[in-house]
Enzyme design. Structure first.
Site, mmCIF file in Angstrom:
data_model
loop_
_atom_site.group_PDB
_atom_site.id
_atom_site.type_symbol
_atom_site.label_atom_id
_atom_site.label_comp_id
_atom_site.label_asym_id
_atom_site.label_seq_id
_atom_site.Cartn_x
_atom_site.Cartn_y
_atom_site.Cartn_z
ATOM 1 N N LYS A 7 4.409 6.910 5.459
ATOM 2 C CA LYS A 7 3.024 6.799 5.001
ATOM 3 C C LYS A 7 2.537 8.159 4.500
ATOM 4 O O LYS A 7 2.879 9.207 5.080
ATOM 5 C CB LYS A 7 2.157 6.293 6.151
ATOM 6 C CG LYS A 7 0.705 5.967 5.775
ATOM 7 C CD LYS A 7 -0.017 5.392 6.993
ATOM 8 C CE LYS A 7 -1.474 5.061 6.699
ATOM 9 N NZ LYS A 7 -2.160 4.503 7.890
ATOM 10 N N SER A 47 -4.206 -0.654 11.968
ATOM 11 C CA SER A 47 -3.595 -0.314 10.682
ATOM 12 C C SER A 47 -2.195 -0.858 10.474
ATOM 13 O O SER A 47 -1.736 -0.906 9.347
ATOM 14 C CB SER A 47 -3.549 1.214 10.512
ATOM 15 O OG SER A 47 -4.845 1.735 10.336
ATOM 16 N N SER A 73 -4.736 0.370 7.478
ATOM 17 C CA SER A 73 -4.569 1.245 6.332
ATOM 18 C C SER A 73 -3.125 1.463 5.902
ATOM 19 O O SER A 73 -2.850 2.052 4.849
ATOM 20 C CB SER A 73 -5.198 2.617 6.644
ATOM 21 O OG SER A 73 -4.539 3.242 7.749
#
Length: 235
Positions: A112, A211, A187
């Protein structure tokens, strides 16, 4: 848009089970990139340790699927094609030389884009950090490298991890691989999309309030927007 519909049980049977060959100087012939991408992480690392699949094979399988799919999925922000191939070649050379293999030896993994990977951008999907370059690895990346993982690149996300949809990103939102009319959840939208589509064998995300998409955050809501194209950059 998702991974090839390949029955792993049939594949295993056809290839004589994933025990593969125990001789390190022989390799099981793979049918193609999608066949390799259909393996899970445990199967892949076992195959690499036995010499049935090379790390370069695994990285190339991910790159093949990236080239074919990510223009629509937009799961990556930065792809480190040359760095991943170089790391894979070293992993294969180390295995051939009999060097100790960690549990993730040669396995392609993506990260990420709010986690530092030395030499790569770390934008957190925000214009505020669009040109930020990481100068050292985060602790989790150091641990992954020690375990033998090959880092493919950096994945899309909701801007600065401050949102649950994954729809807000300076790279454009990542798309659900199975239905582009649905979101990925956020996210950690890019990690969810990349793993689900077989663009990497595992991904590292972060979880503040739900997330880790496809598990805690719903990935079936209608998409609020679609990417106009990938802004993935080579490292």
């Amino acid at each position: 848009m998702g991974p090839a519909h390949f029955n792993r049980r049939d594949f295993v049977a056809a290839r004589g089970s994933l025990a593969f060959l125990t001789s390190c100087d022989r390799r099981t012939e793979m049918a193609g990139a999608d066949d390799i991408a259909s393996l899970d992480l445990v199967e892949l690392t076992g195959a690499i340790r036995r010499g049935a699949i090379s790390s370069v094979d695994a990285v190339n399988a991910c790159l093949h699927r990236f080239d074919r799919l990510d223009g629509a999925l937009n799961s990556f922000i930065t792809l480190d094609r040359s760095g991943a191939l170089a790391a894979a070649k070293k992993a294969d050379a180390d295995r051939a030389a009999g060097s100790p293999c960690g549990p993730l030896h040669g396995a392609p993994i993506a990260i990420k884009d709010n986690i530092d990977v030395a030499g790569l951008r770390c934008s957190a999907a925000s214009e505020a950090y669009a040109t930020r370059q990481s100068t050292e690895d985060a602790l989790v990346i150091k641990a992954l490298r020690t375990a033998g993982a090959v880092i493919l690149g950096k994945l899309n996300m909701h801007e600065v991890a401050f949102g649950a949809t994954g729809a807000v990103s300076n790279a454009g939102p990542a798309c659900n691989p199975f239905d582009r009319e649905r979101i990925t959840g956020g996210s950690s939208s890019g990690p969810a999309a990349a793993v689900a589509a077989g663009l990497c064998f595992a991904a590292v995300g972060t979880d503040t309030g739900g997330s880790i998409a496809y598990r805690r955050q719903c990935a079936a809501f209608p998409a609020s927007s679609r990417p106009t194209g990938s802004s993935t950059q080579a490292a």
